[in-house]
Design a protein around this motif. Structure first.
Motif, PDB file in Angstrom:
ATOM      1  N   ASN A  29       1.695  25.743  79.987  1.00 34.30           N
ATOM      2  CA  ASN A  29       2.859  24.896  79.715  1.00 34.30           C
ATOM      3  C   ASN A  29       3.929  25.619  78.898  1.00 34.30           C
ATOM      4  N   ALA A  30       3.926  26.970  78.924  1.00 32.99           N
ATOM      5  CA  ALA A  30       4.946  27.720  78.201  1.00 32.99           C
ATOM      6  C   ALA A  30       5.467  28.848  79.075  1.00 32.99           C
TER       7      ALA A  30
ATOM      8  N   PRO B  90      11.441  16.344  71.187  1.00 37.37           N
ATOM      9  CA  PRO B  90      10.327  15.485  71.617  1.00 37.37           C
ATOM     10  C   PRO B  90       9.572  16.026  72.828  1.00 37.37           C
ATOM     11  N   ASP B  91      10.281  16.714  73.738  1.00 37.02           N
ATOM     12  CA  ASP B  91       9.636  17.163  74.971  1.00 37.02           C
ATOM     13  C   ASP B  91       9.421  18.665  75.035  1.00 37.02           C
ATOM     14  N   SER B  92       9.832  19.414  73.983  1.00 38.67           N
ATOM     15  CA  SER B  92       9.668  20.863  74.042  1.00 38.67           C
ATOM     16  C   SER B  92       9.803  21.465  72.650  1.00 38.67           C
ATOM     17  N   CYS B  93       9.343  22.698  72.522  1.00 40.31           N
ATOM     18  CA  CYS B  93       9.548  23.483  71.311  1.00 40.31           C
ATOM     19  C   CYS B  93      10.098  24.831  71.758  1.00 40.31           C
ATOM     20  N   ILE B  94      11.197  25.261  71.151  1.00 38.72           N
ATOM     21  CA  ILE B  94      11.910  26.439  71.621  1.00 38.72           C
ATOM     22  C   ILE B  94      11.991  27.455  70.487  1.00 38.72           C
TER      23      ILE B  94
ATOM     24  N   LEU C  17      11.251  31.606  74.062  1.00 41.11           N
ATOM     25  CA  LEU C  17       9.919  31.100  74.391  1.00 41.11           C
ATOM     26  C   LEU C  17      10.002  29.584  74.373  1.00 41.11           C
ATOM     27  N   LYS C  18       9.677  28.975  75.491  1.00 44.66           N
ATOM     28  CA  LYS C  18       9.827  27.524  75.620  1.00 44.66           C
ATOM     29  C   LYS C  18       8.475  26.902  75.938  1.00 44.66           C
TER      30      LYS C  18
ATOM     31  N   GLY D 208       1.814  25.712  65.429  1.00 42.93           N
ATOM     32  CA  GLY D 208       0.549  26.281  65.860  1.00 42.93           C
ATOM     33  C   GLY D 208       0.438  26.407  67.367  1.00 42.93           C
ATOM     34  N   GLU D 209       1.059  25.474  68.093  1.00 39.00           N
ATOM     35  CA  GLU D 209       0.946  25.490  69.553  1.00 39.00           C
ATOM     36  C   GLU D 209       1.687  26.665  70.182  1.00 39.00           C
ATOM     37  N   LEU D 210       2.566  27.332  69.406  1.00 40.29           N
ATOM     38  CA  LEU D 210       3.270  28.491  69.943  1.00 40.29           C
ATOM     39  C   LEU D 210       2.514  29.789  69.720  1.00 40.29           C
ATOM     40  N   VAL D 211       1.577  29.799  68.786  1.00 37.72           N
ATOM     41  CA  VAL D 211       0.909  31.043  68.427  1.00 37.72           C
ATOM     42  C   VAL D 211       0.052  31.559  69.574  1.00 37.72           C
TER      43      VAL D 211
END
Length: 743
Positions: free
Chosen positions: A525-526, A455-459, A475-476, A429-432
């Motif tokens: 933060n992205a 743990p520290d990022s979603c790619i 997209l990071k 959800g945090e990427l949408v």
């Protein structure tokens, strides 16, 4: 599928996201299969990323220009390699029962056809290697063009990796080659027939279970690119006939030559071009000469797409003479017929297979009874004798193609069918929100791989199509469980570094960093950046540590990258995220040694402390930029370039600090008997790139930093986190390096 969290409606951008598919074809590029090439292009224009997997590379001289970019990016695999052998060994070791059962099924179902059996068995080892490659690329669905060998490979990939598959069935793959077809149809998630005729054939022969997952999606063309043919200026001008077909038995060129002979005997003034090549070329040329049709019939061979298009626009009649061959092979719906009709050319074709789904007899073309010379002659002579009929058929033909065989519409239908069976886990959800609020919201977005959650990022790998241009992006999203502010700082820090380094690395070094730009900085933060194509150096080490010489060049490139990175001037005021300064490293090493009582004895710790104390380095004397996490997994090898990712932890420190960490972590892959000499060569290759020597120029300094790196790795093993656990052979190697021994 809802991509956003359940409590809020899905983002419009998120709905557009598609995941990549692999499309398997027998040979590529093939001049006679331009419809596949066009469909690949159209799928990607619909936002559906494609990885092309040909079984063989076609090496004929004539290649359509549009195929060249696909040739360069296609996943070609050899028939044998050490990598393939290793992939099969791994697969057999992991699932010996499945490996043996799959091989036995191929033998049991193909033994009556030795030639087909041998070619099928050749696919078996290929499938193991391709399965690994597709998994590493994030592919979760395979689509096979033709139900023969491409679907056999797709079926094997499913057996070996669990990746599901679908099929497009054309003609000969249904009517001629039916070995193991029932099994392949049963295991497919959906079956695309290019004609209603094929769908009914499947339903009659394979039952309702197959019918329920079978759909008709025609093959199509981009009809607007075919313009109306030129009007005849002279009604007494020699009439031009055109046939575009492979010179194979089911194309019935024999019958067409007989019809031309009848036209000639009846006194008609015509010229017929038969465009194409194939195994019957010599036989057909001899027959033409025997019938004394050298002036009336021409065989120009295979031609480029543009040349064929020109002929269609200037020909009076397009004729197909296809038959059902002795082995059962026949047409599906010929693309050449669609092209001729879109070019406003009057067409004559047999009422065979799916052709009546394209041509309505007497309205947009003429149909005749297949394999009957008299019927073909009658249709041709009626068109020659009746210019008004030719004009009427030619006027109605383009509309029929536009209505039911438009390539963009068909590609959209196929892309949707692929999307329905190729959905992977929802986006976090945090990427949408970053996607829906970014400049990318106006682009077609496709997921080119699964989201990687750390743990520290979603790619998230993305393929963005903006104004007919495609961009492969990452997209990071940075995150920190304890502090959202720290996540924003890390994201801004990485963006600033990437932006500052853009274009700073010399172009002749063969090294790159991913590019980014302010318009693509999506949220607090992205950020998004260029996706570097290739494989991680850690993967290549695992595959090639026992053989091959490529690793030496990649280790040399790693040294070159680090050297240039450390000599790029950074702007004043840039905040550094990490710290490799000598006093702090010494303090940290002392603390870690004190806690490693299960690994080092007190005497060993004292000797290491004494070695650290005598180094005599001057704090701050040689501070340079450091990457922060320069390990093999962050080095991307591909396209003859080495790229480096994940720079959010960049800081300052000693020039040897990252070299020591990188080489210690790399050497762990070689902590097995007989590989010591191999790593020594890689160690020397790295320093050849880093400072043009085979060993560190300042050995004392390097040993100091090697000790701190080895002790830190041992400390993380001792911390209890299962992700940091090491095998006994790794502990032994690290203890040697902690004592100051160089490779």
């Amino acid at each position: 599928m809802s991509i956003a969290p359940q409590q809020s409606p899905p983002s419009p951008v998120a709905r557009q996201l598609k995941t990549p598919v692999a499309v398997i074809v027998s040979r590529f590029p093939v001049v006679t299969e331009t419809f596949i090439l066009r469909e690949l292009d159209a799928l990607e224009q619909q936002g559906q990323p494609v990885t092309l997997v040909p079984l063989m590379k076609e090496t004929r001289q004539l290649t359509h220009q549009a195929a060249i970019p696909w040739v360069e990016r296609a996943l070609y695999t050899p028939w044998f390699s050490l990598g393939m052998l290793n992939a099969n060994i791994r697969l057999a070791a992991q699932a010996p029962g499945k490996y043996a059962r799959t091989l036995w099924l191929l033998l049991r179902t193909h033994w009556q056809k030795p030639g087909i059996l041998l070619r099928t068995l050749a696919l078996f080892p290929k499938a193991a290697l391709i399965s690994e490659s597709l998994r590493h690329s994030g592919i979760s669905h395979v689509h096979a063009q033709f139900a023969t060998y491409p679907t056999t490979l797709a079926w094997l990939i499913r057996q070996f990796s669990g990746i599901n598959y679908s099929i497009t069935i054309h003609a000969h793959d249904l009517f001629v080659h039916q070995l193991m077809l029932k099994q392949k149809l049963k295991d497919a998630v959906f079956i695309r027939c290019i004609s209603e005729y094929n769908r009914l054939f499947l339903s009659r022969h394979y039952g309702a279970a197959i019918a329920d997952k079978t759909t008709v999606i025609h093959v199509g063309i981009d009809s607007p690119s075919y313009t109306k043919k030129q009007e005849r200026s002279d009604p007494h001008q020699t009439l031009s006939l055109l046939c575009v077909a492979a010179l194979k038995p089911y194309k019935g060129i024999d019958l067409l030559l007989d019809a031309c002979n009848e036209l000639n005997k009846a006194g008609y003034d015509f010229h017929c071009r038969i465009v194409g090549n194939g195994p019957l070329q010599e036989t057909l040329l001899k027959k033409r000469d025997a019938l004394q049709l050298g002036k009336q019939v021409d065989f120009p061979g295979a031609l480029e797409q543009e040349q064929v298009r020109e002929l269609m626009q200037t020909s009076d009649i397009f004729v197909m003479s296809s038959i059902v061959a002795a082995d059962g092979q026949m047409e599906g719906i010929p693309v050449a017929l669609m092209e001729a009709m879109a070019s406003s050319c009057a067409v004559v074709a047999p009422s065979l297979s799916g052709i009546p789904e394209l041509i309505t007899d007497g309205r947009n073309g003429l149909l005749y009874e297949p394999n009957r010379l008299e019927a073909l002659f009658t249709s041709l002579s009626s068109l020659i004798d009746n210019p008004a009929l030719r004009r009427r058929l030619a006027e109605h033909a383009p509309q029929r193609v536009k209505e039911a065989f438009s390539l963009p519409v068909i590609a959209s239908e196929l892309a949707e069918a692929l999307y329905q069976v190729n959905k992977i886990e929802p986006l976090p959800g945090e990427l949408v929100e970053p996607l829906s609020t970014s400049p990318l919201a106006d682009c077609l977005l496709a997921r080119s791989g699964a989201a990687i959650t750390r743990p520290d990022s979603c790619i998230l790998p993305l393929l963005a199509t903006c104004e007919d241009k495609q961009y492969s992006l990452i997209l990071k999203l940075h995150r920190n469980q304890n502090s959202a502010n720290l996540a924003r700082i890390r994201a801004h820090h990485e963006f600033t570094i990437l932006d500052n380094l853009s274009g700073k690395l010399p172009s002749d070094t063969g090294t790159v960093i991913p590019r980014t730009a302010s318009p693509l900085f999506l949220s607090a933060n992205a950020l998004s950046m260029e996706r570097l194509e290739g494989r991680g150096l850690d993967q290549l080490i695992r595959q090639q540590r026992f053989h091959g010489s490529e690793l030496e060049s990649w280790f040399r490139s790693a040294g070159i990258w680090l050297h240039h990175y450390q000599h790029i001037p950074w702007p004043n005021g840039l905040q550094y995220a990490s710290d490799y300064r000598i006093p702090k490293l010494r303090q940290r090493c002392s603390r870690q040694l004190a806690s490693l009582q299960d690994i080092f004895t007190t005497a060993e710790s004292d000797r290491i402390e004494a070695q650290l104390a005598k180094t005599g380095l001057q704090p701050g004397k040689s501070d340079v930029p450091t990457h922060g996490d320069f390990w093999p997994g962050n080095l991307i090898c591909g396209n003859r370039q080495l790229g480096v990712i994940d720079l959010e932890g960049a800081g300052i420190g000693h020039p040897y600090a990252e070299a020591a960490v990188f080489l210690i972590q790399s050497e762990l892959f070689f902590a097995v008997p007989l590989l010591g000499k191999r790593f020594k060569a890689l160690f020397e290759a790295f320093f050849n790139g880093f400072e043009h020597t085979s060993r560190p120029g300042d050995a004392d300094t390097y040993v100091f930093l090697q000790i701190t790196a080895a002790v830190d790795r041992l400390y993380r093993h001792h911390s209890g986190d299962p992700r940091n656990r090491l095998a006994g052979r790794h502990l032994k190697l690290l203890k040697q390096r902690a004592r100051g021994l160089l490779p």
